[in-house]
Design an enzyme around this catalytic site. Structure first.
Site, short mmCIF file in Angstrom:
data_model
loop_
_atom_site.label_atom_id
_atom_site.label_comp_id
_atom_site.label_asym_id
_atom_site.label_seq_id
_atom_site.Cartn_x
_atom_site.Cartn_y
_atom_site.Cartn_z
N GLU A 145 -12.88 52.55 -19.11
CA GLU A 145 -11.70 53.07 -19.83
C GLU A 145 -11.85 52.87 -21.33
OE1 GLU A 145 -8.96 50.96 -17.31
OE2 GLU A 145 -9.55 52.31 -15.68
N GLY A 168 -9.62 53.81 -9.73
CA GLY A 168 -8.22 54.26 -9.66
C GLY A 168 -8.04 55.55 -8.88
N GLY A 191 -9.02 46.46 -9.71
CA GLY A 191 -7.93 46.95 -10.54
C GLY A 191 -6.62 46.91 -9.77
N GLY A 192 -6.21 48.06 -9.24
CA GLY A 192 -4.90 48.20 -8.58
C GLY A 192 -4.58 47.13 -7.56
N ASN A 212 -8.67 42.77 -12.68
CA ASN A 212 -8.44 43.39 -13.99
C ASN A 212 -7.06 44.04 -13.94
OD1 ASN A 212 -8.37 44.91 -16.30
ND2 ASN A 212 -10.09 46.25 -15.76
N TRP A 213 -6.10 43.40 -14.57
CA TRP A 213 -4.71 43.87 -14.48
C TRP A 213 -4.46 45.08 -15.38
CZ3 TRP A 213 -1.67 38.52 -14.69
CH2 TRP A 213 -2.00 37.79 -13.55
N LYS A 214 -5.41 45.40 -16.23
CA LYS A 214 -5.28 46.54 -17.16
C LYS A 214 -3.94 46.44 -17.92
CE LYS A 214 -8.45 49.12 -14.29
NZ LYS A 214 -8.89 50.40 -13.74
N HIS A 253 -15.68 48.20 -20.37
CA HIS A 253 -15.05 48.86 -19.23
C HIS A 253 -15.05 50.37 -19.48
CE1 HIS A 253 -12.04 50.20 -16.37
NE2 HIS A 253 -12.28 49.09 -15.72
N GLU A 307 -19.27 49.82 -11.95
CA GLU A 307 -18.02 50.54 -11.67
C GLU A 307 -18.25 52.04 -11.85
OE1 GLU A 307 -14.40 47.75 -12.10
OE2 GLU A 307 -14.71 48.75 -14.01
N SER A 354 -11.68 51.12 -6.74
CA SER A 354 -10.90 51.32 -5.50
C SER A 354 -11.22 50.31 -4.41
CB SER A 354 -11.09 52.76 -4.99
OG SER A 354 -10.58 53.68 -5.92
P1 13P Z 1 -9.27 50.14 -9.31
O1 13P Z 1 -9.56 48.97 -8.42
O2 13P Z 1 -7.81 50.35 -9.57
O3 13P Z 1 -9.98 51.38 -8.86
O4 13P Z 1 -9.88 49.77 -10.75
C1 13P Z 1 -11.18 49.30 -10.82
C2 13P Z 1 -11.44 48.81 -12.19
O5 13P Z 1 -11.52 49.58 -13.13
C3 13P Z 1 -11.58 47.36 -12.38
O6 13P Z 1 -12.05 47.08 -13.66
#
Ligand code: 13P
Length: 251
Positions: free
Chosen positions: A97, A173, A234-235, A9-11, A95, A167, A213
């Site tokens: 967020e 994050g 994510g990251g 997920n590149w956000k 998600h 999640e 994470s």
């Molecule tokens: P991180 O891997 O950056 O913690 O993000 C997880 C996430 O929200 C994937 O959708």
């Protein structure tokens, strides 16, 4: 039985050139990967370019959101059919967020899940508790409520085409990954919920990813848990090497 599924997920990150380069890098490395499903989920404006850049590879493309209405006066929104049109196979829905920053409810997520399935997209539906909810001992109640709300009205056959991503909000994050025990407890509970609401067969086929994470260093112990079928990253999905390090841990 359940094929591992790792999605990035590149956000709201990258630009056009780096998004295309990252996708191509993942697609190239994916040639060496067997028995793991892979997807990248770029920002919507880069979906078409990324899908084109990696078409024919084994890496699928997913969107990070969509709207449930098929078309019309919904300024700024994108329909499921539009995502299919530009080459998407998956769409992340609900998600944390979007739930916490953009105010999405289980009811809205549920409408989107139905619309995505009707258009032939596979939804990746996110659930997860906040730190406050975990500390109050409410984790499993929150997960049940989100499952029942976000996935209401689906047949067993439809649910089998859904990917669930657990999640925990406190792990996203933050570098504070859930322990394998914490994650496995919730994944097992999700499978029990599916068995209760549907049947054993459906509980056995639905894939449940962990997200929050995930890194190449912690992926192996998480993915070794019997009910963790993959990761939503994510990251660490923003670089070919770290993303493929996680993929390697799934194989
Ligand atoms: P991180 O891997 O950056 O913690 O993000 C997880 C996430 O929200 C994937 O959708």
């Amino acid at each position: 039985m359940r094929r591992p599924f790792i999605a990035g997920n590149w956000k709201m990150n990258l630009d056009m050139a780096s998004a295309v380069a990252l996708a191509k890098g993942v697609a190239r490395e994916a040639e060496k990967v067997e028995e793991v499903d892979l997807a990248v989920c770029p920002p919507s404006v880069y979906l078409a370019a990324v899908a084109q850049a990696i078409s024919g590879s084994q890496v699928q493309v997913g969107a990070q959101n969509m709207y449930h209405q098929p078309k019309g006066a919904f300024t700024g929104e994108i329909s499921a059919a539009m995502l299919v049109d530009v080459g998407c196979r998956y769409v992340i829905l609900g998600h944390s967020e979007r739930r916490h920053i953009l105010g999405e409810t289980d009811e809205l997520v549920n409408k989107k899940v139905h619309a995505a399935l009707a258009a032939g997209l596979a939804p990746i539906v996110c659930v997860g508790e906040t730190l406050e909810e975990r500390e109050a001992g409410n984790t499993l109640d929150v997960i049940r409520r989100q499952f029942d709300g976000s996935l209401a009205g689906l047949s067993a056959q439809q649910l089998a085409g859904v990917v669930i991503a657990y999640e925990p909000v406190w792990a996203i994050g933050t570098g504070k990954v859930a322990t394998p025990e914490q994650a496995e407890e919730v994944h097992l509970d999700l499978r029990k919920i599916i068995q209760d609401r549907y049947n054993r067969r459906t509980a056995e086929v639905v894939r449940i990813q962990y997200g929050g994470s995930v890194t190449p260093d912690n992926a192996r112990v998480l993915l070794a848990c019997p009910n963790i079928d993959g990761a939503l990253v994510g990251g660490a999905s923003l670089q070919v090497e770290s993303f493929m390090g996680i993929v390697a841990a799934a194989g």
